[in-house]
Design an enzyme around this catalytic site. Structure first.
Site, mmCIF file in Angstrom:
data_model
loop_
_atom_site.group_PDB
_atom_site.id
_atom_site.type_symbol
_atom_site.label_atom_id
_atom_site.label_comp_id
_atom_site.label_asym_id
_atom_site.label_seq_id
_atom_site.Cartn_x
_atom_site.Cartn_y
_atom_site.Cartn_z
ATOM 1 N N SER A 20 8.834 -7.943 -1.635
ATOM 2 C CA SER A 20 8.432 -7.765 -0.166
ATOM 3 C C SER A 20 6.853 -8.252 -0.163
ATOM 4 O O SER A 20 6.159 -8.057 -1.159
ATOM 5 C CB SER A 20 8.759 -6.394 0.334
ATOM 6 O OG SER A 20 8.511 -6.049 1.404
ATOM 7 N N PRO A 21 6.617 -8.618 1.152
ATOM 8 C CA PRO A 21 5.069 -8.752 1.250
ATOM 9 C C PRO A 21 4.195 -7.561 1.223
ATOM 10 O O PRO A 21 4.614 -6.454 1.563
ATOM 11 C CB PRO A 21 4.899 -9.434 2.726
ATOM 12 C CG PRO A 21 6.368 -9.703 3.097
ATOM 13 C CD PRO A 21 7.404 -8.572 2.288
ATOM 14 N N CYS A 23 0.006 -6.551 0.991
ATOM 15 C CA CYS A 23 -1.238 -6.914 1.214
ATOM 16 C C CYS A 23 -2.223 -6.506 0.193
ATOM 17 O O CYS A 23 -1.931 -5.380 -0.676
ATOM 18 C CB CYS A 23 -2.084 -6.245 2.123
ATOM 19 S SG CYS A 23 -1.325 -6.974 4.019
ATOM 20 N N GLN A 97 4.428 -14.670 4.711
ATOM 21 C CA GLN A 97 4.555 -13.921 6.043
ATOM 22 C C GLN A 97 3.365 -14.356 6.958
ATOM 23 O O GLN A 97 2.314 -13.964 6.382
ATOM 24 C CB GLN A 97 4.747 -12.186 5.709
ATOM 25 C CG GLN A 97 5.040 -11.541 7.030
ATOM 26 C CD GLN A 97 5.036 -10.017 6.429
ATOM 27 O OE1 GLN A 97 3.924 -9.477 6.132
ATOM 28 N NE2 GLN A 97 6.135 -9.520 6.626
ATOM 29 N N TYR A 180 1.783 -4.179 14.164
ATOM 30 C CA TYR A 180 1.091 -5.369 14.299
ATOM 31 C C TYR A 180 1.306 -6.420 15.747
ATOM 32 O O TYR A 180 2.231 -5.749 16.637
ATOM 33 C CB TYR A 180 1.102 -6.332 13.310
ATOM 34 C CG TYR A 180 0.842 -5.330 12.023
ATOM 35 C CD1 TYR A 180 -0.644 -4.756 11.933
ATOM 36 C CD2 TYR A 180 1.535 -5.226 11.037
ATOM 37 C CE1 TYR A 180 -0.952 -3.950 10.806
ATOM 38 C CE2 TYR A 180 1.070 -4.713 9.676
ATOM 39 C CZ TYR A 180 -0.184 -3.887 9.617
ATOM 40 O OH TYR A 180 -0.666 -3.147 9.013
ATOM 41 N N ARG A 228 10.813 -10.348 10.145
ATOM 42 C CA ARG A 228 10.832 -8.869 9.957
ATOM 43 C C ARG A 228 10.568 -7.990 11.158
ATOM 44 O O ARG A 228 9.570 -8.416 11.800
ATOM 45 C CB ARG A 228 9.569 -8.709 8.988
ATOM 46 C CG ARG A 228 9.403 -7.065 8.683
ATOM 47 C CD ARG A 228 8.503 -6.753 7.489
ATOM 48 N NE ARG A 228 9.351 -6.550 6.279
ATOM 49 C CZ ARG A 228 8.697 -6.267 4.923
ATOM 50 N NH1 ARG A 228 7.785 -5.507 5.060
ATOM 51 N NH2 ARG A 228 9.832 -6.267 3.924
ATOM 52 N N LEU A 299 11.947 2.619 -0.198
ATOM 53 C CA LEU A 299 12.417 3.439 -1.149
ATOM 54 C C LEU A 299 13.676 3.294 -1.857
ATOM 55 O O LEU A 299 14.441 4.067 -1.950
ATOM 56 C CB LEU A 299 12.448 5.146 -0.705
ATOM 57 C CG LEU A 299 10.872 5.734 -0.365
ATOM 58 C CD1 LEU A 299 11.085 7.216 0.337
ATOM 59 C CD2 LEU A 299 9.807 5.333 -1.470
#
Length: 354
Positions: A20-21, A23, A97, A180, A228, A299
């Site tokens: 997963s992306p 940061c 992404q 975002y 996403r 999770l």
């Protein structure tokens, strides 16, 4: 099922475990460096089916922080090409992404502070959003984008996708989640506009649909377009699963191949009941209602849990984040846990778990 290939229209992912992306807040002026090469490359060595690069800003003001990656200028492409070449050499699929942080931009690196900088601070800038409502009451208010500025955002995403293709990414994911910019248009808790980009469901999804249409023209046969989304705001009167399902149907019609289902992030007063697999039911619902290839996050911490999600057809694959930070070669361990004889990188073969 976790180690079955995932055939898409034009590419095949070697297993159902995707990075997963995440940061890293480790760039300068948007440029990738050796940290990003090693960070992403280690997952490919460890046999992740695909490696999705962190939220990469389509414009300078689209960064979450001054340390974010960017793809708003041609000069950014060179290092990305090095990263994608390495990921491909290991048999993994490189993805990126594309993102714009909107009102949640202009922050410090999270290990320093979670505070937002003012526009005239050294590391700050004027943020933008669907409406002039700050995320936190003590944040500097964002500027509501004009119709012309919205069209520039659409162009920024299209130009970024073109550079991503040049750099060798095969998966192009649009970040429309986690509060975002695109999510700020989707959510009625944030979007208070009275023009063609606000109010009705049709108007609130307009920005995303325009971005999808613009990006599609840049993609070739060897690429896959992903989105996403946050399937639910976890706040009364917000974006919800019903709207997410309707959006997913529209995205499928528009040529989106994969939907990556997360939740939350639009407002700071969200109430999320966090527990293992808490986001899986949202992915499951969208998959069953739309037939889109669907990924689930949140999770997912064991091979057995991940495999069961796929065997029960709740999702087609899982996206793993923090567990990969703890163990970049997680896939090797999960293969052993499921009694799968997975070929290791030959350089690491002597350490293979028997």
């Amino acid at each position: 099922m976790l180690f079955k290939t995932l055939p898409l229209k034009n590419i095949t992912i070697s297993n159902r475990i995707v990075v997963s992306p995440m940061c890293q807040y480790s760039a300068e002026d948007g440029y990738a460096n050796n940290w990003h090469l090693v960070h992403l490359g280690q997952f490919a060595i460890g046999k992740a089916g695909a490696v999705i690069q962190e939220a990469t800003a389509v414009s300078p003001e689209g960064r979450i922080s001054y340390g974010d990656l960017g793809i708003w200028k041609d000069e950014h492409v060179e290092k990305y090409s090095e990263i994608t070449a390495f990921v491909k050499e290991q048999g993994s699929i490189p993805g990126i992404q594309l993102a714009h942080a909107g009102r949640k931009a202009s922050t410090d690196k999270p290990w320093i502070s979670r505070n937002q900088f003012a526009p005239d601070d050294e590391h700050g800038w004027q943020t933008v959003s669907s409406s002039a409502i700050p995320y936190h009451e003590n944040d500097h208010p964002p500027k509501a984008l004009s119709a012309a500025e919205i069209q520039q955002v659409v162009k920024d995403f299209a130009d970024a996708a073109e550079r991503a293709v040049q750099a060798g990414y095969q998966i192009i994911e649009i970040h429309a989640a986690h509060g975002y910019l695109i999510h700020q248009f989707l959510s009625p808790l944030v979007n208070k506009r009275h023009d063609e980009y606000g109010g009705s469901f049709e108007n609130r999804i307009r920005l995303l649909m325009e971005i999808v249409e613009a990006i599609k023209t840049t993609l070739g046969d060897e690429h896959s377009l992903w989105i996403r989304i946050s399937a639910k705001d976890w706040a009364e009167g917000g974006w919800d699963l019903e709207q997410s399902t309707a959006l997913a149907k529209r995205l499928k019609e528009a040529g989106v191949e994969v939907i990556d289902v997360s939740t939350g992030g639009a407002v700071h007063w969200q109430k999320i009941p966090v527990e293992p697999g808490y986001q899986v039911p949202f992915a499951s619902h969208i998959k069953k209602e739309t037939g889109l290839i669907t990924g689930s996050v949140g999770l997912i911490n064991s091979a057995q849990q991940a495999n069961q999600i796929i065997e029960d057809e709740h999702a087609d694959f899982v996206l793993i984040a923090r567990a990969f930070l703890r163990d970049p070669h997680l896939v090797y361990q999960w293969a052993k846990d499921l009694s799968i004889d997975l070929a290791w990188a030959p350089q690491y073969e002597r350490a293979k778990i028997e």
